[in-house]
Scaffold this active site. Sequence first.
Site, PDB file in Angstrom:
ATOM      1  N   GLU A 226      -6.516  28.733  45.604  1.00 12.76           N
ATOM      2  CA  GLU A 226      -7.311  28.706  46.837  1.00 12.76           C
ATOM      3  C   GLU A 226      -6.556  27.898  47.895  1.00 12.76           C
ATOM      4  O   GLU A 226      -6.079  26.799  47.613  1.00 12.76           O
ATOM      5  CB  GLU A 226      -8.686  28.061  46.579  1.00 12.76           C
ATOM      6  CG  GLU A 226      -9.574  28.898  45.677  1.00 12.76           C
ATOM      7  CD  GLU A 226     -10.923  28.241  45.333  1.00 12.76           C
ATOM      8  OE1 GLU A 226     -11.895  28.973  45.121  1.00 12.76           O
ATOM      9  OE2 GLU A 226     -10.995  26.991  45.271  1.00 12.76           O
TER      10      GLU A 226
ATOM     11  N   SER B  51     -10.226  19.206  43.905  1.00 15.02           N
ATOM     12  CA  SER B  51     -11.231  20.220  43.557  1.00 15.02           C
ATOM     13  C   SER B  51     -12.494  20.025  44.372  1.00 15.02           C
ATOM     14  O   SER B  51     -13.269  20.959  44.534  1.00 15.02           O
ATOM     15  CB  SER B  51     -11.657  20.084  42.101  1.00 15.02           C
ATOM     16  OG  SER B  51     -10.614  20.325  41.249  1.00 15.02           O
TER      17      SER B  51
ATOM     18  N   ASN C  11     -15.753  27.297  42.708  1.00 13.11           N
ATOM     19  CA  ASN C  11     -16.669  26.274  42.207  1.00 13.11           C
ATOM     20  C   ASN C  11     -18.017  26.289  42.916  1.00 13.11           C
ATOM     21  O   ASN C  11     -18.944  25.605  42.507  1.00 13.11           O
ATOM     22  CB  ASN C  11     -16.033  24.886  42.293  1.00 13.11           C
ATOM     23  CG  ASN C  11     -15.108  24.643  41.111  1.00 13.11           C
ATOM     24  OD1 ASN C  11     -15.279  25.241  40.049  1.00 13.11           O
ATOM     25  ND2 ASN C  11     -14.112  23.794  41.305  1.00 13.11           N
TER      26      ASN C  11
ATOM     27  N   HIS D 213      -5.283  24.654  46.104  1.00 13.20           N
ATOM     28  CA  HIS D 213      -6.061  24.362  44.890  1.00 13.20           C
ATOM     29  C   HIS D 213      -5.719  25.320  43.746  1.00 13.20           C
ATOM     30  O   HIS D 213      -6.098  26.483  43.765  1.00 13.20           O
ATOM     31  CB  HIS D 213      -7.560  24.442  45.234  1.00 13.20           C
ATOM     32  CG  HIS D 213      -8.464  24.096  44.096  1.00 13.20           C
ATOM     33  ND1 HIS D 213      -9.585  24.819  43.793  1.00 13.20           N
ATOM     34  CD2 HIS D 213      -8.404  23.099  43.179  1.00 13.20           C
ATOM     35  CE1 HIS D 213     -10.177  24.274  42.737  1.00 13.20           C
ATOM     36  NE2 HIS D 213      -9.484  23.236  42.348  1.00 13.20           N
TER      37      HIS D 213
HETATM   38  P1  NAI Z   1      -4.828  13.583  35.549  1.00 15.92           P
HETATM   39  O1  NAI Z   1      -5.677  12.378  35.376  1.00 15.92           O
HETATM   40  O2  NAI Z   1      -4.436  14.394  34.359  1.00 15.92           O
HETATM   41  O3  NAI Z   1      -3.459  13.151  36.282  1.00 15.92           O
HETATM   42  C1  NAI Z   1      -3.395  12.340  37.412  1.00 15.92           C
HETATM   43  C2  NAI Z   1      -2.032  11.652  37.423  1.00 15.92           C
HETATM   44  O4  NAI Z   1      -1.862  10.994  38.688  1.00 15.92           O
HETATM   45  C3  NAI Z   1      -1.876  10.556  36.348  1.00 15.92           C
HETATM   46  O5  NAI Z   1      -0.701  10.815  35.602  1.00 15.92           O
HETATM   47  C4  NAI Z   1      -1.774   9.252  37.148  1.00 15.92           C
HETATM   48  O6  NAI Z   1      -0.872   8.328  36.554  1.00 15.92           O
HETATM   49  C5  NAI Z   1      -1.214   9.750  38.467  1.00 15.92           C
HETATM   50  N1  NAI Z   1      -1.504   8.887  39.610  1.00 15.92           N
HETATM   51  C6  NAI Z   1      -2.688   8.310  39.927  1.00 15.92           C
HETATM   52  N2  NAI Z   1      -2.573   7.645  41.088  1.00 15.92           N
HETATM   53  C7  NAI Z   1      -1.294   7.812  41.522  1.00 15.92           C
HETATM   54  C8  NAI Z   1      -0.565   7.402  42.676  1.00 15.92           C
HETATM   55  N3  NAI Z   1      -1.153   6.655  43.620  1.00 15.92           N
HETATM   56  N4  NAI Z   1       0.715   7.788  42.791  1.00 15.92           N
HETATM   57  C9  NAI Z   1       1.319   8.533  41.846  1.00 15.92           C
HETATM   58  N5  NAI Z   1       0.686   8.966  40.743  1.00 15.92           N
HETATM   59  C10 NAI Z   1      -0.610   8.612  40.594  1.00 15.92           C
HETATM   60  O7  NAI Z   1      -5.566  14.474  36.638  1.00 15.92           O
HETATM   61  P2  NAI Z   1      -5.573  16.080  36.801  1.00 15.92           P
HETATM   62  O8  NAI Z   1      -6.616  16.657  35.942  1.00 15.92           O
HETATM   63  O9  NAI Z   1      -4.170  16.558  36.697  1.00 15.92           O
HETATM   64  O10 NAI Z   1      -6.102  16.227  38.310  1.00 15.92           O
HETATM   65  C11 NAI Z   1      -5.307  15.895  39.414  1.00 15.92           C
HETATM   66  C12 NAI Z   1      -5.943  16.444  40.676  1.00 15.92           C
HETATM   67  O11 NAI Z   1      -6.100  17.854  40.571  1.00 15.92           O
HETATM   68  C13 NAI Z   1      -7.326  15.893  41.004  1.00 15.92           C
HETATM   69  O12 NAI Z   1      -7.452  15.809  42.406  1.00 15.92           O
HETATM   70  C14 NAI Z   1      -8.239  16.967  40.442  1.00 15.92           C
HETATM   71  O13 NAI Z   1      -9.494  16.998  41.091  1.00 15.92           O
HETATM   72  C15 NAI Z   1      -7.460  18.219  40.762  1.00 15.92           C
HETATM   73  N6  NAI Z   1      -7.755  19.375  39.915  1.00 15.92           N
HETATM   74  C16 NAI Z   1      -7.998  19.212  38.578  1.00 15.92           C
HETATM   75  C17 NAI Z   1      -8.291  20.323  37.791  1.00 15.92           C
HETATM   76  C18 NAI Z   1      -8.548  20.164  36.332  1.00 15.92           C
HETATM   77  O14 NAI Z   1      -9.175  21.069  35.747  1.00 15.92           O
HETATM   78  N7  NAI Z   1      -8.094  19.096  35.699  1.00 15.92           N
HETATM   79  C19 NAI Z   1      -8.350  21.676  38.360  1.00 15.92           C
HETATM   80  C20 NAI Z   1      -7.976  21.749  39.761  1.00 15.92           C
HETATM   81  C21 NAI Z   1      -7.731  20.613  40.498  1.00 15.92           C
END
Ligand code: NAI
Length: 379
Positions: free
Chosen positions: A149, A116, A187, A137
């Site tokens: 995006e 993001s 954003n 995105h």
């Molecule tokens: P989250 O914290 O819910 O999930 C992340 C997952 O990645 C976890 O299950 C973790 O165990 C896993 N993980 C971490 N390091 C790892 C690795 N090296 N190899 C494999 N798995 C790994 O995070 P979320 O909210 O799903 O966000 C993920 C990405 O998406 C981030 O870059 C965030 O900025 C982006 N994003 C998030 C949004 C939101 O509203 N939550 C919206 C749009 C993008």
Amino acid sequence: MKIGIIGSGAMGTGIAQVLSMASNQVVLIDSNALALEKAQNNLKNTFSKLKEKGKISAQDEQRFYQQITFESDYQSLQDADLIIEAIIEDIQVKKKLFKELESWVSDSCILATNTSSLSIASIAAACNLPERFIGIHFFNPAPLMALVEIIPAVQTDAQLANKVKNWVSTWGKLPVITKDTPGFIVNRVARPFYSEALRLLDESYANCATIDAAMTQVGFKMGPFTLMDFIGHDVNYLVTESVYQALYYDPRFKPSLSQKRLLEAGYLGKKSGRGFYRYNLENTDPESNAIDHSKLEYIANRILAMLINEAADALFLNIATKEDLELAMTKGVNYPKGLMAWGEEIGWQQVAHTLDQLYHYYHEDRYRLSPWIRNKIAN
Ligand code: NAI
């Protein structure tokens, strides 16, 4: 297509659902076994609920679930066409991941990040073949939010953004292409909705309920304070702060200390029972939520002018085409109208007048009019 998704958190799980329902082979990978198990259960339940509600057939329920495999290593990615990374928002961890991934995937596999807030160019720089790297995105929750995006980095192959745009359309989503700049389209352009509302609150011009009412009256589904409480101040404040820092502290994007204090206090919004509003009914104070109707018009004009100015400036800086800017704000954050269309409707002269008056009053760069509007009025 065969698509690998790395990270099975909120985003990875949602993206897996979208891609499987669009008939792709999906490999969902997470380094944390518990997270992977949770994702597997969540997806199973989601498809089962969709079947119960009659939205998908029993056959599709099975198919969508079986098209997703859940894994903890990269072995099965050798013949993947695309990888979408959705792990934690940490540049070093993401760079390390892509460096490693490149030794598992074929040279023709496209690599994408769902970041993001990080620069796509900086993550691409960790790859041996950065020309196959791009930002894709999604918004949260991915199955419900139509907008995606697409962000080519400075290193990205010139043909790739359009190729990805076609893929995203076949997934039933609305793709827009944006420059690799902080906050991309949504954003960035949406920031004044929060920040100008906060500014009015900080100056004690009006209370939250009045500012919220001003914006719902002109067609927004939620007012800024209700929306910030809903998103959570941990997420909303940190996005504001990261965009502000990444844009070299441009005062137009300056965060609010009162929002920061809520975050520090743990008043994260609806999810913690208290944010700008209290969600514990016993503590609700009707006096402090009284709406001052005499102020609604001024507030709406001011916040709208700031939003329209931001959209016009995004156009001035070539962050996206006018069509994509309009699509992003209406489909991505459900604005009642595209901001450029809104500027046209209010009249560019009027928008300029509002901004110029604020600039004159405050003598702050925050209220500078975009040259796009200045040019529009001159011609
Ligand atoms: P989250 O914290 O819910 O999930 C992340 C997952 O990645 C976890 O299950 C973790 O165990 C896993 N993980 C971490 N390091 C790892 C690795 N090296 N190899 C494999 N798995 C790994 O995070 P979320 O909210 O799903 O966000 C993920 C990405 O998406 C981030 O870059 C965030 O900025 C982006 N994003 C998030 C949004 C939101 O509203 N939550 C919206 C749009 C993008």
